[in-house]
Design an enzyme around this catalytic site. Sequence first.
Site, PDB file in Angstrom:
ATOM      1  N   LYS A   1      -9.794   2.605  -1.911  1.00 19.08           N
ATOM      2  CA  LYS A   1      -9.994   2.026  -0.793  1.00 19.08           C
ATOM      3  C   LYS A   1     -11.171   2.521   0.027  1.00 19.08           C
ATOM      4  O   LYS A   1     -11.515   3.789   0.127  1.00 19.08           O
ATOM      5  CB  LYS A   1      -8.643   2.424   0.156  1.00 19.08           C
TER       6      LYS A   1
ATOM      7  N   CYS B   1      -5.479  -2.865   2.771  1.00 19.29           N
ATOM      8  CA  CYS B   1      -5.064  -2.911   4.145  1.00 19.29           C
ATOM      9  C   CYS B   1      -6.506  -3.121   5.068  1.00 19.29           C
ATOM     10  O   CYS B   1      -7.124  -4.075   5.265  1.00 19.29           O
ATOM     11  CB  CYS B   1      -4.372  -1.717   4.436  1.00 19.29           C
TER      12      CYS B   1
ATOM     13  N   GLU C   1       0.868  -1.179   0.005  1.00 17.97           N
ATOM     14  CA  GLU C   1      -0.158  -0.094   0.073  1.00 17.97           C
ATOM     15  C   GLU C   1       0.860   1.163  -0.036  1.00 17.97           C
ATOM     16  O   GLU C   1       1.860   1.010   0.582  1.00 17.97           O
ATOM     17  CB  GLU C   1      -0.981  -0.124   1.273  1.00 17.97           C
TER      18      GLU C   1
END
Length: 261
Positions: free
Chosen positions: A111, A145, A45
């Site tokens: 995200k 994540c 990331e």
Amino acid sequence: MEQNTLHVAIIQADLVWENPNQNRENFTKKIEEITQDVDLIVLPEMFTSGFTMTPEYIAETEEGETIIWMKKMAFQKQAAIVGSVAIKDNNHYYNRLFFVHPNGLVDTYDKKHTFTLAGEDKIYKRGNSKVIVDYKGFKIQPLICYDLRFPVWSRIAEEDYDVLIYVANWPKIRVHAWNTLLQARAIENMSYCIGVNRVGLDANNYEYSGHSAVYDALGKKLSNTQPNIEGVEIIVLNKKHIDDVRSKLRFLDDKDSFSLE
């Protein structure tokens, strides 16, 4: 072109804080040192900056140097490259994942679960849609994540996939959760699950121990990446494994139906 296997290189690396040029240079060396033919290269990331909450210093556009670099490396290695970057788009910042194909085509994912504990939700606009990438006969769902903590978002429902990918800056202090949830996502979705995390210390003194890993559809760990050190590992994914496990056990036939608001 469809194929039965996918050779995946996972790159566990330290990141230079808010220094895209140096990070691109470091990853260029690591990628060029891969001598085996691979189909897919997975980076962490925010691989050009570390997990920064000041994107105004380093954020790029989709026409910026990092995406140009990803396209160049993908073409050079004839392998797709995936990782996330801080992006500015329409006056908003995004933690945006790029899946860059060898032919230059690009799939993107923003995200969804921005990390409220670090204030990511106040800096980065969250995404609201998933993406399934069709690549060489494999269907791949890339996520980022903190998304790992929310199983509904990754759950196979109407859409189907063979591989889950999580790119991350997941701190050492909570790495037990990282290890456990990666394995759980593989088991519950009967899919391969890949997690690529960084190592080292960031500018906020958060320590990252890596624990990058690949699990098969039964939750068996296939990788041997060592904690706390940089490294490249190549894992072979087999489409027949997915097909055999799902047809023999058929647990996904009993999954719950639901919709996301």
